[in-house]
Design an enzyme around this catalytic site. Sequence first.
Site, PDB file in Angstrom:
ATOM      1  CE  LYS A 211      -7.198   5.912   6.458  1.00 28.54           C
ATOM      2  NZ  LYS A 211      -7.074   5.802   5.015  1.00 28.54           N
TER       3      LYS A 211
ATOM      4  CG  ASN B 147      -1.451  -0.736   3.726  1.00 29.59           C
ATOM      5  OD1 ASN B 147      -2.230  -0.133   3.008  1.00 29.59           O
ATOM      6  ND2 ASN B 147      -0.400  -0.168   4.275  1.00 29.59           N
TER       7      ASN B 147
ATOM      8  CG  HIS C 144      -0.981  -2.325  -3.599  1.00 26.66           C
ATOM      9  ND1 HIS C 144      -0.309  -1.625  -2.628  1.00 26.66           N
ATOM     10  CD2 HIS C 144      -2.187  -1.728  -3.701  1.00 26.66           C
ATOM     11  CE1 HIS C 144      -1.071  -0.653  -2.169  1.00 26.66           C
ATOM     12  NE2 HIS C 144      -2.224  -0.703  -2.800  1.00 26.66           N
TER      13      HIS C 144
ATOM     14  NE  ARG D 258       9.521  25.381  -1.301  1.00 31.13           N
ATOM     15  CZ  ARG D 258       9.877  26.552  -1.782  1.00 31.13           C
ATOM     16  NH1 ARG D 258       9.226  27.638  -1.427  1.00 31.13           N
ATOM     17  NH2 ARG D 258      10.898  26.658  -2.593  1.00 31.13           N
TER      18      ARG D 258
ATOM     19  CG  HIS E 287      -4.238  -2.677   0.809  1.00 31.68           C
ATOM     20  ND1 HIS E 287      -5.240  -3.130   1.638  1.00 31.68           N
ATOM     21  CD2 HIS E 287      -4.674  -1.484   0.310  1.00 31.68           C
ATOM     22  CE1 HIS E 287      -6.239  -2.245   1.641  1.00 31.68           C
ATOM     23  NE2 HIS E 287      -5.924  -1.252   0.850  1.00 31.68           N
TER      24      HIS E 287
ATOM     25  NE  ARG F 174      -2.369   5.875   7.290  1.00 31.61           N
ATOM     26  CZ  ARG F 174      -2.712   7.090   6.910  1.00 31.61           C
ATOM     27  NH1 ARG F 174      -2.271   8.133   7.586  1.00 31.61           N
ATOM     28  NH2 ARG F 174      -3.494   7.273   5.873  1.00 31.61           N
TER      29      ARG F 174
ATOM     30  CD  GLU G 183       1.691   2.450   6.279  1.00 33.97           C
ATOM     31  OE1 GLU G 183       0.683   3.049   5.851  1.00 33.97           O
ATOM     32  OE2 GLU G 183       2.250   1.541   5.690  1.00 33.97           O
TER      33      GLU G 183
ATOM     34  CE  LYS H 296      -0.671   5.330   4.155  1.00 38.04           C
ATOM     35  NZ  LYS H 296      -0.709   3.870   3.975  1.00 38.04           N
TER      36      LYS H 296
HETATM   37  P1  NAD Z   1     -12.224   5.904  -8.500  1.00 41.02           P
HETATM   38  O1  NAD Z   1     -11.808   7.161  -7.946  1.00 41.02           O
HETATM   39  O2  NAD Z   1     -11.629   5.467  -9.797  1.00 41.02           O
HETATM   40  O3  NAD Z   1     -13.812   5.909  -8.642  1.00 41.02           O
HETATM   41  C1  NAD Z   1     -14.450   4.759  -9.153  1.00 41.02           C
HETATM   42  C2  NAD Z   1     -15.354   5.080 -10.352  1.00 41.02           C
HETATM   43  O4  NAD Z   1     -16.562   5.621  -9.866  1.00 41.02           O
HETATM   44  C3  NAD Z   1     -14.788   6.089 -11.317  1.00 41.02           C
HETATM   45  O5  NAD Z   1     -15.171   5.746 -12.622  1.00 41.02           O
HETATM   46  C4  NAD Z   1     -15.483   7.378 -10.888  1.00 41.02           C
HETATM   47  O6  NAD Z   1     -15.559   8.313 -11.912  1.00 41.02           O
HETATM   48  C5  NAD Z   1     -16.833   6.855 -10.521  1.00 41.02           C
HETATM   49  N1  NAD Z   1     -17.582   7.630  -9.560  1.00 41.02           N
HETATM   50  C6  NAD Z   1     -17.114   8.268  -8.464  1.00 41.02           C
HETATM   51  N2  NAD Z   1     -18.136   8.732  -7.736  1.00 41.02           N
HETATM   52  C7  NAD Z   1     -19.265   8.426  -8.398  1.00 41.02           C
HETATM   53  C8  NAD Z   1     -20.626   8.640  -8.148  1.00 41.02           C
HETATM   54  N3  NAD Z   1     -21.037   9.209  -7.022  1.00 41.02           N
HETATM   55  N4  NAD Z   1     -21.531   8.207  -9.056  1.00 41.02           N
HETATM   56  C9  NAD Z   1     -21.113   7.587 -10.180  1.00 41.02           C
HETATM   57  N5  NAD Z   1     -19.834   7.313 -10.459  1.00 41.02           N
HETATM   58  C10 NAD Z   1     -18.914   7.738  -9.573  1.00 41.02           C
HETATM   59  O7  NAD Z   1     -11.960   4.699  -7.490  1.00 41.02           O
HETATM   60  P2  NAD Z   1     -12.122   4.554  -5.899  1.00 41.02           P
HETATM   61  O8  NAD Z   1     -12.447   3.138  -5.691  1.00 41.02           O
HETATM   62  O9  NAD Z   1     -12.963   5.590  -5.327  1.00 41.02           O
HETATM   63  O10 NAD Z   1     -10.637   4.840  -5.374  1.00 41.02           O
HETATM   64  C11 NAD Z   1      -9.568   4.003  -5.732  1.00 41.02           C
HETATM   65  C12 NAD Z   1      -8.297   4.784  -5.567  1.00 41.02           C
HETATM   66  O11 NAD Z   1      -8.145   5.152  -4.205  1.00 41.02           O
HETATM   67  C13 NAD Z   1      -7.065   4.015  -5.947  1.00 41.02           C
HETATM   68  O12 NAD Z   1      -6.240   4.839  -6.739  1.00 41.02           O
HETATM   69  C14 NAD Z   1      -6.396   3.723  -4.623  1.00 41.02           C
HETATM   70  O13 NAD Z   1      -4.996   3.606  -4.718  1.00 41.02           O
HETATM   71  C15 NAD Z   1      -6.810   4.900  -3.816  1.00 41.02           C
HETATM   72  N6  NAD Z   1      -6.818   4.672  -2.365  1.00 41.02           N
HETATM   73  C16 NAD Z   1      -6.189   5.575  -1.592  1.00 41.02           C
HETATM   74  C17 NAD Z   1      -6.208   5.426  -0.226  1.00 41.02           C
HETATM   75  C18 NAD Z   1      -5.573   6.472   0.659  1.00 41.02           C
HETATM   76  O14 NAD Z   1      -5.461   6.255   1.862  1.00 41.02           O
HETATM   77  N7  NAD Z   1      -5.190   7.603   0.120  1.00 41.02           N
HETATM   78  C19 NAD Z   1      -6.873   4.347   0.353  1.00 41.02           C
HETATM   79  C20 NAD Z   1      -7.519   3.440  -0.471  1.00 41.02           C
HETATM   80  C21 NAD Z   1      -7.490   3.618  -1.845  1.00 41.02           C
HETATM   81  N1  GLY Z   2      -5.523   3.081   3.115  1.00 37.59           N
HETATM   82  C1  GLY Z   2      -4.412   2.851   3.959  1.00 37.59           C
HETATM   83  C2  GLY Z   2      -4.030   4.021   4.786  1.00 37.59           C
HETATM   84  O1  GLY Z   2      -4.658   5.052   4.739  1.00 37.59           O
HETATM   85  O2  GLY Z   2      -3.090   3.944   5.505  1.00 37.59           O
END
Ligand code: NAD
Ligand code: GLY
Length: 377
Positions: free
Chosen positions: A243, A261, A268, A137, A264, A257, A253, A159
Site C-alpha cells: 500500500k 479497489n 460496494h 480546517r 470493490h 491507486r 488516485e 482516505k
Molecule cells: P469496523 O470498523 O466496523 O470494525 C469491525 C467490527 O470489529 C466492529 O464491530 C468493531 O467495533 C469491532 N472491533 C474493532 N476492533 C476490535 C477488536 N480489536 N476486538 C474486538 N472487536 C473489534 O470495520 P472494518 O472492517 O475495520 O472497516 C471497514 C470500514 O473501513 C468500512 O467503512 C470501509 O469503507 C472502510 N475502509 C476504508 C478504507 C480507506 O482506505 N480509508 C479502506 C478499506 C476500508
Molecule cells: N482502500 C483503497 C485505497 O486506499 O485507495
Amino acid sequence: MNANPSCPAGTGTAAVDRRLVPITLDERSYDIHIGRGLLADDRSWDGLPKARCALVVSNETVAPLYLEAVTARLRGRYAQVLSVVLPDGEAYKGWDAIERIASTLLQAAADRKTVLFALGGGVIGDMTGFAAAIYMRGVPFVQIPTTLLAQVDSSVGGKTAINHVLGKNMLGAFYQPQRVIADLDTLKTLPDRELSAGLAEVIKYGPIADAEFLCWLEQHVDALRARDPESLAQAVQRSCEIKAWVVGQDERESGLRAILNFGHTFGHAIETGLGYGEWLHGEAVGCGMVMASDLSVRMGLMPAEFLARMTSLITRAGLPVKAPATLDVDRFMALMRVDKKAEDGEIRFVLIERLGRAVMRGAPDALVAEVIRQHCA
Ligand code: NAD
Ligand code: GLY
C-alpha cells in the site's frame, strides 16, 4: 490507466518486536508501526505532535477493551485528554458521528493543534480522519487500527470518509495521519468473522501487486485464520509495504491507486444494495474479487485457472463467494454506475492482466451481466 509494475520486495524494517513501514509523501510522510505490545510501549507515542488537548475517538465495542490503555499513555503527554465513544457499526458512519466529535471538541475549546486519535476499525478510522480534516480546517490525527482490515488497508494512505444514503464513502477527504500504530495484540479480541473480512483486503494485494505474496497467502491462510503471530506480522507488514508503494506514487488516485479497489466495484454494489452493515465490507470485497477475477477471465486477460485459484483462496479465508440473490443484474448495474471510478456513466473495473499486475478497464455490459448471473446465489 497503464499497467503497473509489480511492487518491489520489502521496504520495511524489523526491530525486535516492532516493524516500521514508511509512507513517503514529502512533508506528509509518516511511519506505520507494526508489532505486539505497541499500545503499552513509549516508542509508539514519542515524537507525536505537541498540543494541549488530545481526543480519542472509539466505539462502544473497542473502548471497553483498549481506551484506558491509550488514554493512560496520552495523559502524560497532553494536559487534556478527551474521548468520544460512538455507536458501533457501518450504519453510524455518517454526519451524526462527525457532529458528536465536533461538539466534544468545541465544548472543550479545543484549538487547532489538538490531536485526534482513531481507536478502532476502519469505520472509526475513516470518520475520525474526516473529522480531523475539517475541524478548524485541519488538525493532526493518529490512526490506532484494531481490526486486521484497518491495519492492512484503511488506516494507511489518508482516505477518510463518511457514507451518504445514496453511496458509500461519498463524502470525504484525502488527509494523512501523523502515524499509524498497528498493535497486533488487539487482533486477539477480534471476532473470527471480522478477521476473515480483513483477510479479503490482504488477499487483494497479491493479484494486484505481488504474485509471490499470493503464493505465500495460499500457504499461510490457515495459520492466519488461527492468528499465528508471525504470520499475522508478515501479512500486515507486506500489505502495508504494497500500500505504501502505491500511495507513494499516487496519493490522490489519479491513476495507479485505483488498483487498490480490486473487487470493490462489485463489492460496494453488494454493500449499498443490501444496506450498510448487512455484509461486512471485507466480505463484499471477497465476493467482489471473485467476480472481478471472473471478469478478468471473460475479458481474455487471465486463464480460467486464475478464477479457480482466487475462489479457492477466498473460500479458505472464510469469505462468501456468491453474491446475494436479492440483487439482480439491473440493480447491480445501477449501483455500480454511482461508483467513484465510473466515468460518464461507464463502469470501470480493476482487472488482473497477469499475476501481480492490475489494469483499469471498462467492460461490455453483456459480459458484466454474465458475471453477475454466474455469481448470484
Ligand atoms: P469496523 O470498523 O466496523 O470494525 C469491525 C467490527 O470489529 C466492529 O464491530 C468493531 O467495533 C469491532 N472491533 C474493532 N476492533 C476490535 C477488536 N480489536 N476486538 C474486538 N472487536 C473489534 O470495520 P472494518 O472492517 O475495520 O472497516 C471497514 C470500514 O473501513 C468500512 O467503512 C470501509 O469503507 C472502510 N475502509 C476504508 C478504507 C480507506 O482506505 N480509508 C479502506 C478499506 C476500508
Ligand atoms: N482502500 C483503497 C485505497 O486506499 O485507495
